[in-house]
Design an enzyme around this catalytic site. Sequence first.
Site, PDB file in Angstrom:
ATOM      1  N   LEU A  10       0.819  -1.212   0.000  1.00 47.89           N
ATOM      2  CA  LEU A  10       0.000   0.000   0.000  1.00 47.89           C
ATOM      3  C   LEU A  10       0.855   1.264   0.000  1.00 47.89           C
ATOM      4  O   LEU A  10       0.434   2.312  -0.466  1.00 47.89           O
ATOM      5  CB  LEU A  10      -0.884   0.053   1.256  1.00 47.89           C
ATOM      6  CG  LEU A  10      -1.977  -0.999   1.416  1.00 47.89           C
ATOM      7  CD1 LEU A  10      -2.707  -0.776   2.729  1.00 47.89           C
ATOM      8  CD2 LEU A  10      -2.943  -0.928   0.248  1.00 47.89           C
ATOM      9  N   GLY A  13       7.517   4.302   1.963  1.00 48.86           N
ATOM     10  CA  GLY A  13       8.045   5.632   2.293  1.00 48.86           C
ATOM     11  C   GLY A  13       9.474   5.527   2.782  1.00 48.86           C
ATOM     12  O   GLY A  13      10.083   4.456   2.721  1.00 48.86           O
ATOM     13  N   ALA A  14       9.998   6.655   3.265  1.00 44.63           N
ATOM     14  CA  ALA A  14      11.374   6.681   3.748  1.00 44.63           C
ATOM     15  C   ALA A  14      11.506   5.874   5.045  1.00 44.63           C
ATOM     16  O   ALA A  14      12.534   5.257   5.302  1.00 44.63           O
ATOM     17  CB  ALA A  14      11.807   8.121   3.976  1.00 44.63           C
ATOM     18  N   GLU A  15      10.445   5.884   5.854  1.00 42.75           N
ATOM     19  CA  GLU A  15      10.526   5.249   7.172  1.00 42.75           C
ATOM     20  C   GLU A  15       9.909   3.854   7.193  1.00 42.75           C
ATOM     21  O   GLU A  15      10.350   2.999   7.946  1.00 42.75           O
ATOM     22  CB  GLU A  15       9.749   6.081   8.206  1.00 42.75           C
ATOM     23  CG  GLU A  15      10.223   7.510   8.365  1.00 42.75           C
ATOM     24  CD  GLU A  15      11.345   7.622   9.392  1.00 42.75           C
ATOM     25  OE1 GLU A  15      11.551   6.654  10.133  1.00 42.75           O
ATOM     26  OE2 GLU A  15      11.994   8.676   9.416  1.00 42.75           O
ATOM     27  N   ALA A  16       8.855   3.686   6.415  1.00 41.08           N
ATOM     28  CA  ALA A  16       8.085   2.454   6.579  1.00 41.08           C
ATOM     29  C   ALA A  16       7.513   1.944   5.266  1.00 41.08           C
ATOM     30  O   ALA A  16       7.294   2.693   4.323  1.00 41.08           O
ATOM     31  CB  ALA A  16       6.942   2.689   7.568  1.00 41.08           C
ATOM     32  N   LYS A  31       3.029  -3.271   8.919  1.00 39.79           N
ATOM     33  CA  LYS A  31       3.892  -2.085   8.817  1.00 39.79           C
ATOM     34  C   LYS A  31       5.290  -2.475   9.236  1.00 39.79           C
ATOM     35  O   LYS A  31       5.510  -2.928  10.354  1.00 39.79           O
ATOM     36  CB  LYS A  31       3.350  -0.963   9.712  1.00 39.79           C
ATOM     37  CG  LYS A  31       4.210   0.304   9.670  1.00 39.79           C
ATOM     38  CD  LYS A  31       3.574   1.468  10.412  1.00 39.79           C
ATOM     39  CE  LYS A  31       4.509   2.676  10.386  1.00 39.79           C
ATOM     40  NZ  LYS A  31       3.961   3.857  11.061  1.00 39.79           N
ATOM     41  N   ASP A 125       2.850  14.117  14.817  1.00 36.12           N
ATOM     42  CA  ASP A 125       3.040  14.160  13.358  1.00 36.12           C
ATOM     43  C   ASP A 125       1.656  14.214  12.702  1.00 36.12           C
ATOM     44  O   ASP A 125       1.292  13.354  11.899  1.00 36.12           O
ATOM     45  CB  ASP A 125       3.816  12.917  12.911  1.00 36.12           C
ATOM     46  CG  ASP A 125       4.248  12.970  11.446  1.00 36.12           C
ATOM     47  OD1 ASP A 125       4.176  14.054  10.833  1.00 36.12           O
ATOM     48  OD2 ASP A 125       4.658  11.919  10.916  1.00 36.12           O
TER      49      ASP A 125
HETATM   50  N1  LIG Z   1      -4.040   0.522   9.711  1.00 39.89           N
HETATM   51  C1  LIG Z   1      -4.000   0.959   8.456  1.00 39.89           C
HETATM   52  N2  LIG Z   1      -5.041   0.746   7.626  1.00 39.89           N
HETATM   53  C2  LIG Z   1      -5.029   1.179   6.351  1.00 39.89           C
HETATM   54  N3  LIG Z   1      -3.996   1.855   5.798  1.00 39.89           N
HETATM   55  C3  LIG Z   1      -2.914   2.079   6.566  1.00 39.89           C
HETATM   56  C4  LIG Z   1      -2.859   1.667   7.928  1.00 39.89           C
HETATM   57  N4  LIG Z   1      -1.660   2.029   8.435  1.00 39.89           N
HETATM   58  C5  LIG Z   1      -1.014   2.659   7.449  1.00 39.89           C
HETATM   59  N5  LIG Z   1      -1.750   2.699   6.305  1.00 39.89           N
HETATM   60  C6  LIG Z   1      -1.383   3.325   5.013  1.00 39.89           C
HETATM   61  O1  LIG Z   1       0.018   3.384   4.892  1.00 39.89           O
HETATM   62  C7  LIG Z   1       0.473   4.746   4.892  1.00 39.89           C
HETATM   63  C8  LIG Z   1       1.771   4.866   5.678  1.00 39.89           C
HETATM   64  O2  LIG Z   1       1.580   4.455   7.004  1.00 39.89           O
HETATM   65  P1  LIG Z   1       2.208   5.298   8.229  1.00 39.89           P
HETATM   66  O3  LIG Z   1       1.710   6.700   8.174  1.00 39.89           O
HETATM   67  O4  LIG Z   1       1.937   4.545   9.481  1.00 39.89           O
HETATM   68  O5  LIG Z   1       3.755   5.212   7.890  1.00 39.89           O
HETATM   69  P2  LIG Z   1       4.886   6.361   7.921  1.00 39.89           P
HETATM   70  O6  LIG Z   1       5.631   6.196   9.195  1.00 39.89           O
HETATM   71  O7  LIG Z   1       4.282   7.701   7.623  1.00 39.89           O
HETATM   72  O8  LIG Z   1       5.813   5.973   6.729  1.00 39.89           O
HETATM   73  P3  LIG Z   1       6.838   6.956   5.948  1.00 39.89           P
HETATM   74  O9  LIG Z   1       7.351   7.941   6.984  1.00 39.89           O
HETATM   75  O10 LIG Z   1       7.866   6.028   5.448  1.00 39.89           O
HETATM   76  O11 LIG Z   1       6.028   7.617   4.863  1.00 39.89           O
HETATM   77  C9  LIG Z   1      -0.668   5.549   5.472  1.00 39.89           C
HETATM   78  O12 LIG Z   1      -0.684   6.899   5.033  1.00 39.89           O
HETATM   79  C10 LIG Z   1      -1.882   4.759   5.002  1.00 39.89           C
HETATM   80  O13 LIG Z   1      -2.218   5.116   3.681  1.00 39.89           O
HETATM   81 MG   LIG Z   2       2.513   8.572   8.038  1.00 33.79          MG
END
Ligand SMILES: Nc1ncnc2c1ncn2[C@@H]1O[C@H](COP(=O)(O)OP(=O)(O)OP(=O)(O)O)[C@@H](O)[C@H]1O
Ligand SMILES: [Mg+2]
Length: 225
Positions: A10, A13-16, A31, A125
């Site tokens: 789905l 990103g840089a972190e996850a 995740k 955040d």
């Molecule tokens: N529980 C969930 N259900 C549905 N979609 C999810 C869920 N958790 C995360 N996502 C999707 O994955 C995306 C990234 O998740 P999250 O915001 O937790 O990561 P992040 O730490 O922001 O990652 P990065 O910093 O690498 O962008 C979210 O914006 C969402 O679209």
């Molecule tokens: Mg996020």
Amino acid sequence: MQAWSEGERLHLGAEAEVISGTWHGRPAVLKKRRPRGWRHPDLDASLTKKRMTNEIKLTIWLARRGAPVPAIWDVDIEESKIIMERIEGKPLIEVLRNNEHDEELLINVGKAIRELHRNAVNHGDLSTNNILIDKNRNPVLIDLGLSSREYDLEGFGIDLHVLHEILRASHPDVKGAMDLVLRGYQELDEELGKPQPAPGGMPPEAKDVLKRLEQIMMRVRYHGG
Ligand SMILES: Nc1ncnc2c1ncn2[C@@H]1O[C@H](COP(=O)(O)OP(=O)(O)OP(=O)(O)O)[C@@H](O)[C@H]1O
Ligand SMILES: [Mg+2]
């Protein structure tokens, strides 16, 4: 049968990295925190672990208190993995871009944020990517890696300020969005009364957080930060 069955990716990103799938047959996401090449590996591993542990602890605590966050179903700290409930819907950023929002939705976003704050957690955040709108149009807050337990007004004021700045910069045509969010934020206290004590003390009241937000906005206007 495997508990986890993997589907499509789905998000990367840089972190996850976030992968859709099922957990015991239920819609779930996995995740995974990604190693960040530019940091020293030891530092990287300890920061990753810290943020993930934080996300898990506070998300579980909030879910237990009935706040709108996904349920966490499995964790592997060593492998930096979380399996949680999949929220079917889309992030607020898309809802606003597609012009699918209305007053009620934005008021409910304010209430969802206030639920976190009533439980003495600031998000850390609060972007329109980290607020998911589910199929029933209920907001769910995700991505609590930078959140913390908080009793001081400043952290809560900053959460609202961050969202305000993002709404102004990324969604300038969505007029009055923040006013509606703040209306919902205050209304929840009117509905539920004063916040209950949390471990560590009393969370601040909505009206005091809103006063602090005004001060933060003045500070930024006159001193740039
Ligand atoms: N529980 C969930 N259900 C549905 N979609 C999810 C869920 N958790 C995360 N996502 C999707 O994955 C995306 C990234 O998740 P999250 O915001 O937790 O990561 P992040 O730490 O922001 O990652 P990065 O910093 O690498 O962008 C979210 O914006 C969402 O679209
Ligand atoms: Mg996020």
